[in-house]
Design a protein around this motif. Structure first.
Motif, short mmCIF file in Angstrom:
data_model
loop_
_atom_site.label_atom_id
_atom_site.label_comp_id
_atom_site.label_asym_id
_atom_site.label_seq_id
_atom_site.Cartn_x
_atom_site.Cartn_y
_atom_site.Cartn_z
N ALA A 76 30.17 33.86 36.79
CA ALA A 76 31.10 33.29 37.78
C ALA A 76 32.15 32.43 37.10
O ALA A 76 33.35 32.54 37.37
N ASN A 77 31.70 31.56 36.18
CA ASN A 77 32.65 30.68 35.48
C ASN A 77 33.65 31.49 34.66
O ASN A 77 34.83 31.17 34.61
N MET A 78 33.15 32.54 34.03
CA MET A 78 34.02 33.38 33.20
C MET A 78 35.07 34.07 34.07
O MET A 78 36.27 34.10 33.71
N ALA A 79 34.64 34.60 35.20
CA ALA A 79 35.57 35.30 36.09
C ALA A 79 36.63 34.34 36.62
O ALA A 79 37.84 34.61 36.54
N ILE A 80 36.19 33.22 37.15
CA ILE A 80 37.10 32.31 37.85
C ILE A 80 38.06 31.65 36.85
O ILE A 80 39.29 31.69 37.02
N LYS A 81 37.50 31.03 35.81
CA LYS A 81 38.36 30.35 34.84
C LYS A 81 39.24 31.35 34.10
O LYS A 81 40.40 31.08 33.79
N GLY A 82 38.66 32.53 33.81
CA GLY A 82 39.40 33.55 33.07
C GLY A 82 40.61 34.05 33.83
O GLY A 82 41.69 34.24 33.25
N VAL A 83 40.46 34.27 35.13
CA VAL A 83 41.58 34.75 35.95
C VAL A 83 42.64 33.66 36.12
O VAL A 83 43.84 33.92 36.01
N LEU A 84 42.19 32.44 36.38
CA LEU A 84 43.16 31.36 36.61
C LEU A 84 43.96 31.08 35.34
O LEU A 84 45.15 30.76 35.40
N ASP A 85 43.31 31.24 34.19
CA ASP A 85 44.00 30.95 32.93
C ASP A 85 45.15 31.93 32.64
O ASP A 85 46.13 31.55 32.01
N VAL A 86 45.00 33.17 33.09
CA VAL A 86 46.10 34.12 32.84
C VAL A 86 47.12 34.13 34.00
O VAL A 86 48.09 34.87 33.96
N ASN A 87 46.85 33.34 35.04
CA ASN A 87 47.80 33.25 36.17
C ASN A 87 48.15 31.78 36.41
O ASN A 87 47.98 31.28 37.52
N ARG A 88 48.61 31.11 35.37
CA ARG A 88 48.73 29.65 35.46
C ARG A 88 49.77 29.17 36.46
O ARG A 88 49.74 28.02 36.89
N ASN A 89 50.68 30.05 36.85
CA ASN A 89 51.71 29.62 37.81
C ASN A 89 51.20 29.65 39.25
O ASN A 89 51.86 29.14 40.15
N LYS A 90 50.02 30.24 39.48
CA LYS A 90 49.48 30.33 40.85
C LYS A 90 48.37 29.31 41.03
O LYS A 90 47.45 29.26 40.21
N LYS A 91 48.45 28.56 42.11
CA LYS A 91 47.53 27.42 42.25
C LYS A 91 46.69 27.48 43.52
O LYS A 91 46.10 26.49 43.94
N HIS A 92 46.65 28.63 44.18
CA HIS A 92 45.90 28.71 45.44
C HIS A 92 44.67 29.62 45.28
O HIS A 92 44.76 30.72 44.74
N ILE A 93 43.54 29.12 45.81
CA ILE A 93 42.27 29.87 45.75
C ILE A 93 41.69 29.90 47.16
O ILE A 93 41.78 28.89 47.89
N ILE A 94 41.10 31.02 47.55
CA ILE A 94 40.40 31.07 48.84
C ILE A 94 38.93 31.38 48.56
O ILE A 94 38.62 32.32 47.81
#
Ligand code: PLP
Length: 394
Positions: A76-94
């Motif tokens: 879970a940590n790998m998926a979530i942090k990994g995706v957010l790190d390559v999309n740094r300009n997007k700040k919204h999560i649902i």
């Protein structure tokens, strides 16, 4: 006294076939899969075959979509942090209010770091407000994160439909599914879905603790959580845990082969247990109310009695179950899942989860149905809520 293990959502017994499959990789085929001599070749081949088996278990398109990890929390940590790190300009999560702490606490932490997290509610049956979720998807939504099956109630969320609807609103939004409590209990066919990332944990389906996997759909960009060597195609550094990977792959194959048993025999034992308790214990109320549930789980609240006391008395009778409260972390906070469902305080503190496995027998269920009412009778007598209980038992 025989042990009756009804806490399979916490962890499972390692299947004997899994132990047998793992043993040679401790003492004979112990090479490092990255080395070039013959000894390492066996280990390398074992990891390759295991990846194919896990890909087949999850219905992935290709084995290389599977990355081995150490557990569901790491996936879970790998998926979530990994995706957010390559999309740094997007700040919204649902996400939902009923995720496992390994997801929930990560999002709470991300909120503190400037992310906007939208928390989706569930209704009194535990079902998700999908309309609310879809309305919140915008151009800024980096990630939608919904578990496939809830660990406390067993409620299944329609993650395939959710992923499709999310992608219609924003094809760039990534969808992560915590599949830890679904794997081995219901069919999973990821290639037919729009899910980008899907995490599992071996010890929930009769592999040992300490091994998991993350499915990453082909083409999904992800930063590694653990940086170092080139293992797992650079997505997760660290020498592969060959025996455990082999064990998880063997467990995955066994789980796939016994899925019918899970959906029929295990389900009917779960239903028998549920019915047996609800019809014999007057202050029992069902918390697992959704019509869409994994076959092995039920969660029942016992009004005006303390869950921890029920568990201790069950333990005295050789029965292992679990309460909704986070007692293992030293806190008596009631379950966030049951609170999100609006379970009243009168049964919140007395809620017990029973989770079966393919090793559960009918005589174990009969024994539990016989013992539990006697335990509740004892606890009702010492409850400070005599007036309220008299009303229920009159
Ligand atoms: N997700 C869910 C739904 C779980 O039930 C669990 C464990 O209970 C996890 C994630 C974490 O898995 P692990 O214990 O392998 O880290």
């Amino acid at each position: 006294m025989n042990l009756i293990y009804l806490d399979n959502n916490a962890t499972t017994m390692v299947a004997p076939e899994v132990v047998d499959a793992m043993l040679p990789y401790f003492t004979q085929e112990y090479g490092n899969p990255s080395s070039i001599y013959d000894l390492a070749h066996g280990a390398n081949e074992a990891v390759k075959i295991s990846r194919e088996k896990v890909a087949d278990f999850l219905g992935a398109n290709e084995p290389k979509e599977i990355i081995f990890t150490s557990c569901g929390s790491e996936s879970a940590n790998m998926a979530i942090k990994g995706v957010l790190d390559v999309n740094r300009n997007k700040k919204h999560i649902i996400t939902t209010r009923v995720e496992h702490p390994c997801v929930l606490n990560l999002y709470k932490d991300l909120e503190k770091r400037g992310y906007q997290v939208s928390w989706i509610d569930v209704d009194s049956k535990g079902d998700l407000n999908i309309g609310q979720l879809l309305e919140l998807v915008t151009n800024d939504t980096a990630l939608v994160s919904v578990m496939m099956a809830n660990n406390e109630t067993g409620t299944i969320y329609p993650v395939d439909k959710i992923s499709e609807a999310v992608k219609m609103r924003n094809p760039e939004t990534k969808v992560f599914v915590d599949g830890v409590q679904a794997a081995g209990k219901i069919p999973i066919n990821l290639k037919d879905t729009k899910i980008d990332l899907f995490g599992i944990s071996g010890h929930k389906f009769h592999a040992p603790k300490g091994v998991g996997a993350l499915y990453v759909k082909k083409g999904t960009m992800l930063s590694p959580l653990v940086v170092g060597g080139h293992q797992e195609k650079g997505k997760r550094a660290g020498t592969e845990n060959v025996p455990y990977i082999v064990g998880m792959a063997c467990a995955a194959q066994l789980a796939k082969d016994s899925l019918n048993d899970e959906l029929t025999r295990v389900k009917s034992l779960r239903d028998k247990l549920e019915k047996g308790i609800l019809s014999n214990v007057k202050n029992a109320v069902l918390n697992s109310k959704s019509s869409n549930r994994v076959p092995n789980t039920t969660n029942i609240g016992f009004q005006y009695v303390e869950g921890e006391l029920i568990l201790l008395h069950l333990n005295d009778e050789g029965i292992c179950a679990s309460s909704g409260s986070a007692c293992t972390s030293g806190s008596l906070e009631p379950s966030h899942v049951l609170r999100a469902q609006g379970v009243p305080f009168t049964s919140l503190h007395g809620s017990i989860r029973f989770s079966l496995s393919r090793y559960t027998t009918e005589s174990e269920i009969d024994y539990t149905i016989e013992k539990l009412p006697l335990i509740i009778q004892k606890l009702v007598k010492i409850s400070p809520f005599q007036k309220e209980l008299n009303e229920i038992f009159k």
